[in-house]
Design a protein around this motif. Sequence first.
Motif, short mmCIF file in Angstrom:
data_model
loop_
_atom_site.label_atom_id
_atom_site.label_comp_id
_atom_site.label_asym_id
_atom_site.label_seq_id
_atom_site.Cartn_x
_atom_site.Cartn_y
_atom_site.Cartn_z
N ASP A 1 0.83 -1.20 0.00
CA ASP A 1 0.00 0.00 0.00
C ASP A 1 0.88 1.26 0.00
O ASP A 1 0.64 2.21 -0.75
CB ASP A 1 -0.89 0.03 1.26
N TYR A 2 1.88 1.18 0.85
CA TYR A 2 2.77 2.33 0.98
C TYR A 2 3.53 2.58 -0.32
O TYR A 2 3.63 3.71 -0.81
CB TYR A 2 3.74 2.07 2.13
N ALA A 3 4.01 1.49 -0.92
CA ALA A 3 4.78 1.61 -2.15
C ALA A 3 3.92 2.16 -3.27
O ALA A 3 4.36 2.98 -4.09
CB ALA A 3 5.35 0.24 -2.53
N LYS A 4 2.66 1.69 -3.31
CA LYS A 4 1.76 2.19 -4.36
C LYS A 4 1.55 3.70 -4.19
O LYS A 4 1.55 4.47 -5.16
CB LYS A 4 0.40 1.50 -4.23
N THR A 5 1.39 4.11 -2.93
CA THR A 5 1.17 5.54 -2.68
C THR A 5 2.39 6.35 -3.09
O THR A 5 2.27 7.43 -3.71
CB THR A 5 0.86 5.76 -1.20
N VAL A 6 3.57 5.80 -2.78
CA VAL A 6 4.80 6.50 -3.17
C VAL A 6 4.85 6.64 -4.69
O VAL A 6 5.15 7.71 -5.24
CB VAL A 6 6.03 5.74 -2.64
N ALA A 7 4.52 5.52 -5.37
CA ALA A 7 4.57 5.53 -6.84
C ALA A 7 3.56 6.53 -7.40
O ALA A 7 3.87 7.31 -8.32
CB ALA A 7 4.30 4.11 -7.36
N ALA A 8 2.34 6.49 -6.80
CA ALA A 8 1.30 7.39 -7.30
C ALA A 8 1.70 8.85 -7.08
O ALA A 8 1.50 9.70 -7.94
CB ALA A 8 -0.01 7.07 -6.58
N THR A 9 2.27 9.11 -5.91
CA THR A 9 2.69 10.48 -5.58
C THR A 9 3.73 10.97 -6.58
O THR A 9 3.63 12.08 -7.13
CB THR A 9 3.29 10.50 -4.16
N LEU A 10 4.72 10.13 -6.84
CA LEU A 10 5.77 10.51 -7.79
C LEU A 10 5.18 10.75 -9.18
O LEU A 10 5.52 11.71 -9.85
CB LEU A 10 6.85 9.42 -7.84
N ALA A 11 4.31 9.82 -9.56
CA ALA A 11 3.72 9.93 -10.89
C ALA A 11 2.92 11.23 -11.02
O ALA A 11 3.02 11.95 -12.02
CB ALA A 11 2.82 8.73 -11.14
N TYR A 12 2.15 11.50 -9.98
CA TYR A 12 1.32 12.70 -10.02
C TYR A 12 2.17 13.96 -10.06
O TYR A 12 1.95 14.88 -10.84
CB TYR A 12 0.41 12.71 -8.79
N TYR B 1 3.00 11.15 -21.70
CA TYR B 1 2.37 12.31 -21.08
C TYR B 1 1.25 12.71 -22.00
O TYR B 1 1.45 13.32 -23.05
CB TYR B 1 3.36 13.48 -20.87
N ARG B 2 0.08 12.27 -21.65
CA ARG B 2 -1.07 12.60 -22.47
C ARG B 2 -2.31 12.54 -21.58
O ARG B 2 -2.26 11.91 -20.52
CB ARG B 2 -1.21 11.67 -23.67
N PRO B 3 -3.36 13.17 -22.02
CA PRO B 3 -4.56 13.17 -21.17
C PRO B 3 -5.04 11.74 -20.93
O PRO B 3 -5.06 10.93 -21.86
CB PRO B 3 -5.57 13.97 -21.98
N GLY B 4 -5.46 11.47 -19.74
CA GLY B 4 -5.99 10.15 -19.41
C GLY B 4 -4.94 9.16 -18.99
O GLY B 4 -5.22 8.12 -18.42
N HIS B 5 -3.69 9.47 -19.33
CA HIS B 5 -2.62 8.51 -19.01
C HIS B 5 -2.46 8.36 -17.50
O HIS B 5 -2.29 7.25 -16.98
CB HIS B 5 -1.32 8.98 -19.65
N MET B 6 -2.56 9.53 -16.83
CA MET B 6 -2.38 9.47 -15.38
C MET B 6 -3.49 8.65 -14.74
O MET B 6 -3.25 7.87 -13.82
CB MET B 6 -2.38 10.92 -14.83
N HIS B 7 -4.70 8.79 -15.29
CA HIS B 7 -5.81 8.02 -14.74
C HIS B 7 -5.60 6.52 -14.92
O HIS B 7 -5.82 5.71 -14.01
CB HIS B 7 -7.11 8.47 -15.41
N ARG B 8 -5.12 6.17 -16.12
CA ARG B 8 -4.83 4.75 -16.37
C ARG B 8 -3.75 4.23 -15.43
O ARG B 8 -3.82 3.11 -14.92
CB ARG B 8 -4.37 4.57 -17.82
N LEU B 9 -2.79 5.08 -15.23
CA LEU B 9 -1.68 4.67 -14.37
C LEU B 9 -2.16 4.43 -12.94
O LEU B 9 -1.79 3.45 -12.29
CB LEU B 9 -0.61 5.77 -14.40
N MET B 10 -3.06 5.35 -12.50
CA MET B 10 -3.58 5.19 -11.15
C MET B 10 -4.40 3.90 -11.03
O MET B 10 -4.31 3.17 -10.05
CB MET B 10 -4.45 6.40 -10.77
N LEU B 11 -5.19 3.62 -12.07
CA LEU B 11 -5.99 2.38 -12.05
C LEU B 11 -5.10 1.16 -12.00
O LEU B 11 -5.34 0.19 -11.28
CB LEU B 11 -6.89 2.31 -13.29
#
Lengths: 710, 328
Positions: free
Chosen positions: B117-128, B154-164
């Motif tokens: 969970d922690y690692a995912k959050t770190v990854a998401a934070t960095l990505a965002y 880097y394109r619209p929607g990519h971040m959302h896909r990455l988060m999913l």
Amino acid sequence: MSVLFWAFLAGSAAVGFPLVFHLIRRAPSGHREFSSLMFLKTSPPRLTRRSRLDHLLLLFLRALAIVLLAVAFMRPYWHTAEDLSIDSVRARRVAILLDTSASMRRGNLWSQAKDEVEAVLDSLEPVDDVALFTFDGVVRPMVGFDEADKMDPQRKAEIVRGKLAELGPSWAHTDLGTALVSVGETLDVVAAGEDAEESSAALQIIVISDMQQGSNLDTLQTSQWPERVHVEVRRVSLPDNSNARVGLIAAEDEDVPGDEPRVRVTNASDSGVEQFRVAWSDESSRASPVSSSTADGVAFYVPPGQSRAMRVPRPAELASADRIVLHGDEAFFDNTYYVVPIQQQEARLAYIGSDAPGDAQGPRHYLRSALGDTPRRKVVFTSYAPDDPLPLVEGELPHLVVVTDEVSEAQREALSKYVTAGGRALVVLSGRDMATSLGDLLAGVDVEPEQERPGDDEYAMLGEIDFTHPVFAPFAGARYNDFTKIRFWRHRRVTIETGAPVRLVAHFDNDDPAMWEQTHGEGKVFVLTSGWHPQDSQLSRSSKFVPLLVGLLEQGIGQPLQSNSYVVGDVVPLPTSSAASDRTVLKPDGGEAKLSEQATVFDGTDQPGIYRLKSSGDEHLFAVNVAAAESDTAPMGIERLEQLGVTLGQQQSQSEEYDRLRQLRDRELEGRQKIWKWLIVAALCVLGLETFLAGRRAGQTPIGNEEGNR
Amino acid sequence: MQTNEKNTPATPTKGSSFVDPETLMRIKSLELRAKVVVEGFMNGLHRSPYHGFSVEFTEYREYSPGDDPRYLDWRLFARSDRYYIKRFEDETNLRCHLLLDMSRSMGYGTLSYNKADYAKTVAATLAYFLSLQRDAVGLLTFGETITEHLPARYRPGHMHRLMLCLEHAPSGSKTDVAAPLERIAATVTKRGLIVLISDLLAPIDTLEQNLGHLRARGHEVVLLRVLDPSELSFEFRDPAMFRDAESGRELYVDPDAVRESYLREFGEHAAAIEATCTNLGIDYYQISIDRPLELVLSDFLNARLKRGRQVGRRRAANPAAAAIGGAR
């Protein structure tokens, strides 16, 4: 208090388990997930220090339950007043049965047997009763039970040892069956006498023998073995059982005297030797059995378990050869076979009668035909007409004079003189005139005048016969004593005065005398009232005719020995006619045995060799050999004894029996008391209490502090 | 190279402006979690370091056959009658690849959340955070094998896909770092930043070789080692059957008896990883999962900034960009 099984005491060691469980500091409290075990190593459960033992009451209860279980398995019981003493336990009666037969002469068998006896004596307990018997053909008690009874137990063994030193193997055959039955019955009888008084002893026979196959077990088949007598067999044996036997095949009547005798060599079934040589020998060459003249002998090839027969010619230069010697066999005891050469005896017979030699109607023809020559007897037949002079000169006296017709005055005188001096005469009455011509030879006998011959349907038979008379004695057996087949067409009726020296031997069925014996001086006259020729009777056609005549002839020449070949231990019947006061038997080893006047048999054949029976200048030779069965030295299976009903096995000694009885009594006591059941119940109660306490304690303990003390 | 010195669990003090990780983890949406961290972090800055950072034209290059005709500058062609290819700023933008370990050992945690969970959050934070800077971010999750691969865009929607992708990343079984590193080395030809987030509880025999390979291709590599506090201190009390999260192997362990040897061996393993990273010029951070994420981000950015300044002296580049892509 005592226990049956001490071994279960080891189960008490299980007390250590609860102790260790209590000392283990912390058992794993469960499973725990961890990210990686790559930095972890397993760690053994750790024990706490002694001082950290907790829950002492629970520990005590657990240990107590285990101890109770262990003690229950040990099957404890209480002693009672009834105690077992070793004196009340039966002892043993041990009969040592030692084989002294000829086969025990092989190798070191005898010393082995003595060692075995020593071993038995050493193994005896002081209370054991011991006796020593030896056996070959007969059983001999050396130290009996009665004798031993009176002695100090310590001395018994010494006496047996002393007797043993005097003993040695004999030459006789092995009759194991008789020996076992005899000693078994002795033991049984001795024990039966004790039964009334006290507990009987255990009966044991220890047979020390080479247990050869030639041992005779026939007696065991015909007798019931006493079951309480146990037999233990201690076999003595040699590494090599090779043995061969030599024997002469008995000459038969049709054999020509002087023909080459046939010899049979028999090889034992497990023999290792096959090549033998057989040669004749005599007394002089005994020291060096293979003399130059006999060196060659005859070679025999006999495979193990087989026998071969061949002719072995007697060398001309060894006229006195009286034994056949087998070379090539190590077991020497049966390698010499003694033979008495057959001697033809001359029997002189005088015949007084008027019939021609070939006259088939007269008695002479049948008499001459019946008494022919045999290997043992040569008959010299001399015939005289009624008027011929009778030259009965001293030294050539006939052994029997047969009279079938009237005799002249000169003949009558010569005959009377001959009979008075001890001669034998046979008179076949032909009529009153003939009886008159014989004068005082037939004193006290009155012959009635001749009558008309009755018709063919009329005949007489022998009705009453005295089978105790030597002439009829051979017919005494049931198979031979039927004389009714012989029909007598004609006989002379006589009247015998009372008081006359007459022994009536046979009557006809009409009570007329048929034959009698009349004593005249030293001699005897045998009188037949009917002849054997066809005119008088069918006697000459009967199979009993020849033996009857031979019996009459032997009354004159005296009986020969029934046989001249015996085996060791045989009883030799003595000739009845040779009864004399100075009869002696000369044994092969030079020993001399005097025979009493009443003796009818000689029973001292205890060694092989040529025996000489001497009686008033007459000499009879007979050979005694080792029994053929004794040469069959292959070992016999002990199970044969079992098949014959003998109880094999070892009786327990007093101390062993005491132990057995004590164990039996202990089991019985334990079985009666059954303390173990109460112990199991107690163990269950303790476990129940422990469960209750542990459960309550677990309920009181906070969860956080639960770990640590299990 | 920068190494996080604060290996021990650091609990935020009372009144601290940082969000308590436990509270943060209660937010279900990963994307929201990332926003909370990044924006909180941004609020703390007086001046955003990311302003003025955009896609810009940089230079022309003469066309040569084989070049994509889409990038021909037709206006220049009209003017000069020559073919030129426009080279855009995006080529110079940061391409960040997040390598996330999703093996079973990452599912371990003694707190209310686990390492994954922690690692995912770190990854998401960095990505965002990177996406705010318009950097291309890719994602690669792996266990024993590679489970998800999202190329850097880097394109619209990519971040959302990455988060999913991050939210629904399936967990693998064993940790195998070699395979994703090889895959990245094979597929990513352009130099970029590679962030490996893992507990690295596996033998590290081939780690040096694989990381060295990436470094040789010019990639900047950052290693974030995520660990549970209990793994660092091994403060268990009761003996128990310890079950390996990955292999299922069980071992009777008395913690008192083995603690010393565990810490020694764990320390040796960590030291070996650190030595490897030092040799290869890789940034290595060991993070306890009870550490606030802002601090992690701050430490990370500060370290990058320092590094960027060192490089920036030469290149006089944008300080914020240099903080992220300073090692290019």
